[in-house]
Design an enzyme around this catalytic site. Structure first.
Site, PDB file in Angstrom:
ATOM      1  N   HIS A  18      -2.198  -5.291   1.559  1.00 45.35           N
ATOM      2  CA  HIS A  18      -3.450  -6.024   1.386  1.00 45.35           C
ATOM      3  C   HIS A  18      -3.111  -7.479   1.068  1.00 45.35           C
ATOM      4  O   HIS A  18      -2.107  -7.757   0.412  1.00 45.35           O
ATOM      5  CB  HIS A  18      -4.242  -5.435   0.205  1.00 45.35           C
ATOM      6  CG  HIS A  18      -5.380  -6.320  -0.246  1.00 45.35           C
ATOM      7  ND1 HIS A  18      -6.608  -6.288   0.358  1.00 45.35           N
ATOM      8  CD2 HIS A  18      -5.450  -7.286  -1.212  1.00 45.35           C
ATOM      9  CE1 HIS A  18      -7.393  -7.188  -0.223  1.00 45.35           C
ATOM     10  NE2 HIS A  18      -6.716  -7.811  -1.179  1.00 45.35           N
ATOM     11  N   ASN A  47      -2.044   0.121   7.020  1.00 46.84           N
ATOM     12  CA  ASN A  47      -1.523  -1.157   7.532  1.00 46.84           C
ATOM     13  C   ASN A  47      -0.618  -1.870   6.528  1.00 46.84           C
ATOM     14  O   ASN A  47      -0.487  -3.085   6.549  1.00 46.84           O
ATOM     15  CB  ASN A  47      -2.681  -2.041   7.994  1.00 46.84           C
ATOM     16  CG  ASN A  47      -3.692  -2.308   6.895  1.00 46.84           C
ATOM     17  OD1 ASN A  47      -3.482  -1.920   5.745  1.00 46.84           O
ATOM     18  ND2 ASN A  47      -4.769  -2.993   7.227  1.00 46.84           N
ATOM     19  N   GLU A  87      -9.318 -10.802  -7.631  1.00 44.46           N
ATOM     20  CA  GLU A  87      -8.369  -9.712  -7.425  1.00 44.46           C
ATOM     21  C   GLU A  87      -7.144  -9.847  -8.340  1.00 44.46           C
ATOM     22  O   GLU A  87      -6.615  -8.847  -8.824  1.00 44.46           O
ATOM     23  CB  GLU A  87      -7.958  -9.660  -5.941  1.00 44.46           C
ATOM     24  CG  GLU A  87      -9.139  -9.253  -5.052  1.00 44.46           C
ATOM     25  CD  GLU A  87      -8.817  -9.241  -3.563  1.00 44.46           C
ATOM     26  OE1 GLU A  87      -7.696  -9.646  -3.180  1.00 44.46           O
ATOM     27  OE2 GLU A  87      -9.690  -8.815  -2.788  1.00 44.46           O
ATOM     28  N   ARG A  94      -2.265 -14.558   4.517  1.00 40.29           N
ATOM     29  CA  ARG A  94      -2.988 -13.833   5.576  1.00 40.29           C
ATOM     30  C   ARG A  94      -2.254 -13.972   6.909  1.00 40.29           C
ATOM     31  O   ARG A  94      -2.204 -13.026   7.697  1.00 40.29           O
ATOM     32  CB  ARG A  94      -4.427 -14.353   5.706  1.00 40.29           C
ATOM     33  CG  ARG A  94      -5.354 -14.042   4.527  1.00 40.29           C
ATOM     34  CD  ARG A  94      -5.779 -12.591   4.425  1.00 40.29           C
ATOM     35  NE  ARG A  94      -6.640 -12.139   5.473  1.00 40.29           N
ATOM     36  CZ  ARG A  94      -7.370 -11.013   5.410  1.00 40.29           C
ATOM     37  NH1 ARG A  94      -7.355 -10.248   4.313  1.00 40.29           N
ATOM     38  NH2 ARG A  94      -8.111 -10.630   6.406  1.00 40.29           N
ATOM     39  N   ARG A 106       2.241  -6.575   9.019  1.00 36.24           N
ATOM     40  CA  ARG A 106       1.510  -5.394   9.510  1.00 36.24           C
ATOM     41  C   ARG A 106       2.033  -4.949  10.866  1.00 36.24           C
ATOM     42  O   ARG A 106       2.052  -3.747  11.163  1.00 36.24           O
ATOM     43  CB  ARG A 106       0.005  -5.699   9.541  1.00 36.24           C
ATOM     44  CG  ARG A 106      -0.619  -5.612   8.144  1.00 36.24           C
ATOM     45  CD  ARG A 106      -2.017  -6.145   8.125  1.00 36.24           C
ATOM     46  NE  ARG A 106      -2.741  -5.772   6.909  1.00 36.24           N
ATOM     47  CZ  ARG A 106      -3.920  -6.265   6.577  1.00 36.24           C
ATOM     48  NH1 ARG A 106      -4.524  -7.142   7.366  1.00 36.24           N
ATOM     49  NH2 ARG A 106      -4.521  -5.889   5.454  1.00 36.24           N
ATOM     50  N   LYS A 111       0.824  -1.210   0.000  1.00 33.72           N
ATOM     51  CA  LYS A 111       0.000   0.000   0.000  1.00 33.72           C
ATOM     52  C   LYS A 111       0.865   1.271   0.000  1.00 33.72           C
ATOM     53  O   LYS A 111       2.077   1.202   0.264  1.00 33.72           O
ATOM     54  CB  LYS A 111      -0.937  -0.035   1.218  1.00 33.72           C
ATOM     55  CG  LYS A 111      -1.982  -1.173   1.162  1.00 33.72           C
ATOM     56  CD  LYS A 111      -2.944  -1.099   2.348  1.00 33.72           C
ATOM     57  CE  LYS A 111      -4.030  -2.165   2.259  1.00 33.72           C
ATOM     58  NZ  LYS A 111      -4.978  -2.086   3.399  1.00 33.72           N
ATOM     59  N   PHE A 146     -15.302   3.875   7.318  1.00 32.03           N
ATOM     60  CA  PHE A 146     -13.901   4.084   6.936  1.00 32.03           C
ATOM     61  C   PHE A 146     -13.693   4.129   5.422  1.00 32.03           C
ATOM     62  O   PHE A 146     -12.569   4.324   4.955  1.00 32.03           O
ATOM     63  CB  PHE A 146     -13.010   2.989   7.549  1.00 32.03           C
ATOM     64  CG  PHE A 146     -13.308   1.570   7.098  1.00 32.03           C
ATOM     65  CD1 PHE A 146     -12.801   1.072   5.914  1.00 32.03           C
ATOM     66  CD2 PHE A 146     -14.102   0.737   7.880  1.00 32.03           C
ATOM     67  CE1 PHE A 146     -13.058  -0.233   5.506  1.00 32.03           C
ATOM     68  CE2 PHE A 146     -14.375  -0.572   7.487  1.00 32.03           C
ATOM     69  CZ  PHE A 146     -13.860  -1.054   6.289  1.00 32.03           C
ATOM     70  N   THR A 195      -5.724  -7.079  10.672  1.00 33.98           N
ATOM     71  CA  THR A 195      -5.974  -5.787  10.022  1.00 33.98           C
ATOM     72  C   THR A 195      -5.385  -4.628  10.819  1.00 33.98           C
ATOM     73  O   THR A 195      -4.790  -3.719  10.246  1.00 33.98           O
ATOM     74  CB  THR A 195      -7.492  -5.582   9.844  1.00 33.98           C
ATOM     75  OG1 THR A 195      -8.037  -6.714   9.156  1.00 33.98           O
ATOM     76  CG2 THR A 195      -7.787  -4.321   9.058  1.00 33.98           C
TER      77      THR A 195
HETATM   78  N1  UDP Z   1      -9.769  -0.285   7.209  1.00 28.03           N
HETATM   79  C1  UDP Z   1      -9.863   0.943   7.825  1.00 28.03           C
HETATM   80  N2  UDP Z   1     -10.583   1.028   8.997  1.00 28.03           N
HETATM   81  C2  UDP Z   1     -11.218  -0.037   9.554  1.00 28.03           C
HETATM   82  C3  UDP Z   1     -11.121  -1.278   8.908  1.00 28.03           C
HETATM   83  C4  UDP Z   1     -10.388  -1.382   7.733  1.00 28.03           C
HETATM   84  O1  UDP Z   1      -9.328   1.939   7.355  1.00 28.03           O
HETATM   85  O2  UDP Z   1     -11.847   0.102  10.604  1.00 28.03           O
HETATM   86  C5  UDP Z   1      -8.998  -0.396   5.935  1.00 28.03           C
HETATM   87  C6  UDP Z   1      -7.662  -1.114   6.127  1.00 28.03           C
HETATM   88  O3  UDP Z   1      -6.706  -0.487   5.264  1.00 28.03           O
HETATM   89  C7  UDP Z   1      -7.991  -2.517   5.678  1.00 28.03           C
HETATM   90  C8  UDP Z   1      -8.990  -2.256   4.543  1.00 28.03           C
HETATM   91  O4  UDP Z   1      -9.754  -1.143   5.003  1.00 28.03           O
HETATM   92  O5  UDP Z   1      -6.858  -3.245   5.269  1.00 28.03           O
HETATM   93  C9  UDP Z   1      -9.928  -3.407   4.229  1.00 28.03           C
HETATM   94  O6  UDP Z   1     -10.573  -3.813   5.431  1.00 28.03           O
HETATM   95  P1  UDP Z   1     -10.775  -5.349   5.774  1.00 28.03           P
HETATM   96  O7  UDP Z   1     -11.689  -5.430   6.948  1.00 28.03           O
HETATM   97  O8  UDP Z   1     -11.151  -6.102   4.542  1.00 28.03           O
HETATM   98  O9  UDP Z   1      -9.317  -5.792   6.296  1.00 28.03           O
HETATM   99  P2  UDP Z   1      -8.195  -6.712   5.619  1.00 28.03           P
HETATM  100  O10 UDP Z   1      -8.884  -7.784   4.818  1.00 28.03           O
HETATM  101  O11 UDP Z   1      -7.334  -5.800   4.776  1.00 28.03           O
HETATM  102  O12 UDP Z   1      -7.426  -7.265   6.781  1.00 28.03           O
HETATM  103 MG    MG Z   2     -10.409  -7.685   3.455  1.00 28.31          MG
END
Ligand code: UDP
Ligand code: MG
Length: 138
Positions: A116, A113, A127, A86, A103, A10, A58, A92
């Site tokens: 992705h 973070n 994707e 993952r 992360r 990112k 968000f 996250t």
């Molecule tokens: N995100 C954020 N605030 C939140 C949750 C997620 O800004 O409260 C952002 C963060 O960059 C995250 C992305 O949105 O990686 C996608 O969220 P997701 O819940 O899918 O998390 P991920 O799959 O990336 O762990």
């Molecule tokens: Mg996600």
């Protein structure tokens, strides 16, 4: 074909010069890098990629962040690639991400973070195709 997953380095990690260290961790964990490019996402691309989160509080901030600078999407290959990446990426929210995860090391907030990682084989295929086309699945 071995399993494939999509990772994105990112804008925060690119601007803080963590690209090399992140790629090193990916390779050390046994993933093969099979596709890679650097690109600045348009707002339309970011909106489509994160469409599942539309309407969440968000979402607007995530669009601003993901379009704020260059990103590096890459396709990684390994047995059980989706689940294993993952694990390597971590939770996250970097503050609760596992010690040793990407992360934990490079994320600075739940939004910024560092990376992705696709969350299921089905989404990984979507994707990968989003960034690299269907040829990347052959
Ligand atoms: N995100 C954020 N605030 C939140 C949750 C997620 O800004 O409260 C952002 C963060 O960059 C995250 C992305 O949105 O990686 C996608 O969220 P997701 O819940 O899918 O998390 P991920 O799959 O990336 O762990
Ligand atoms: Mg996600």
């Amino acid at each position: 074909m071995t399993d494939r997953t999509l990772m994105i380095i990112k804008p925060d990690a690119v601007s803080h010069n963590h690209v090399g260290e992140i790629l090193k961790r990916v390779e050390e964990n046994g993933f093969k890098i099979v596709e890679l490019q650097m690109m600045k996402l348009t707002r339309a691309q970011a909106a489509e990629f994160y469409a599942i989160h539309k309407g969440k509080p968000f979402y607007g901030g995530l669009m601003d962040f993901m379009t704020s600078g260059p990103t590096i999407p890459l396709v990684l290959e390994k047995a059980n690639a989706v689940a294993l990446l993952r694990e390597v990426v971590g939770a996250t929210n970097p503050t609760v991400a596992e010690e040793g995860s990407i992360r934990k090391a490079f994320g600075t907030s739940v939004q910024r973070n560092a990376v992705h990682a696709s969350d299921s084989p089905e989404n990984a295929a979507i994707e990968v195709a989003f960034f690299f086309g269907n040829a990347a699945q052959n």
